[in-house]
Design a protein around this motif. Structure first.
Motif, PDB file in Angstrom:
ATOM      1  N   UNK A  57       0.790  -1.063  -0.011  1.00 53.22           N
ATOM      2  CA  UNK A  57       0.212   0.001  -0.070  1.00 53.22           C
ATOM      3  C   UNK A  57       0.688   1.259  -0.051  1.00 53.22           C
ATOM      4  N   UNK A  58       0.433   2.322  -0.781  1.00 54.75           N
ATOM      5  CA  UNK A  58       1.478   3.335  -0.846  1.00 54.75           C
ATOM      6  C   UNK A  58       0.686   4.450   0.022  1.00 54.75           C
ATOM      7  N   UNK A  59       1.361   5.157   0.815  1.00 52.22           N
ATOM      8  CA  UNK A  59       0.963   5.970   1.611  1.00 52.22           C
ATOM      9  C   UNK A  59       0.346   7.475   1.027  1.00 52.22           C
ATOM     10  N   UNK A  60      -0.528   8.077   1.592  1.00 50.06           N
ATOM     11  CA  UNK A  60      -0.742   9.302   0.916  1.00 50.06           C
ATOM     12  C   UNK A  60       0.128  10.336   1.057  1.00 50.06           C
ATOM     13  N   UNK A  61       0.786  10.537   2.113  1.00 50.66           N
ATOM     14  CA  UNK A  61       2.096  11.366   2.479  1.00 50.66           C
ATOM     15  C   UNK A  61       3.059  10.883   2.839  1.00 50.66           C
ATOM     16  N   UNK A  62       4.089  10.810   1.879  1.00 53.98           N
ATOM     17  CA  UNK A  62       5.562  10.077   2.340  1.00 53.98           C
ATOM     18  C   UNK A  62       6.000  10.586   3.626  1.00 53.98           C
TER      19      UNK A  62
END
Length: 76
Positions: free
Chosen positions: A41-46
């Motif tokens: 899953x990619x995070x919305x804010x790195x």
């Protein structure tokens, strides 16, 4: 006779069978696909951990002052 027995035992130790199987991947693919292989899953804010502090400070001020100014109507 004793010398021959000792030599025979010594030779037997030296010529033991080598291991034939070093690695197997049996059943691993089936286990992995049982619940499906999912993309991470990619995070919305790195995370900004480890980012240059000078850059972070500037970014904070840029966010703070990035507001549209509403024009005030003049009463004439």
């Amino acid at each position: 006779v004793l010398v021959r027995v000792v030599l025979f035992l010594h030779e037997a130790k030296r010529t033991a069978m080598a291991k034939s199987k070093n690695h197997t991947n049996k059943n691993q693919i089936k286990k992995a696909h049982r619940n499906g292989i999912k993309k991470p899953r990619t995070e919305r804010f790195p995370s900004l951990k480890g980012v240059d502090p000078k850059f972070l400070r500037n970014m904070r001020f840029a966010k703070k002052h990035n507001v549209r100014h509403v024009k005030t109507e003049s009463k004439a």
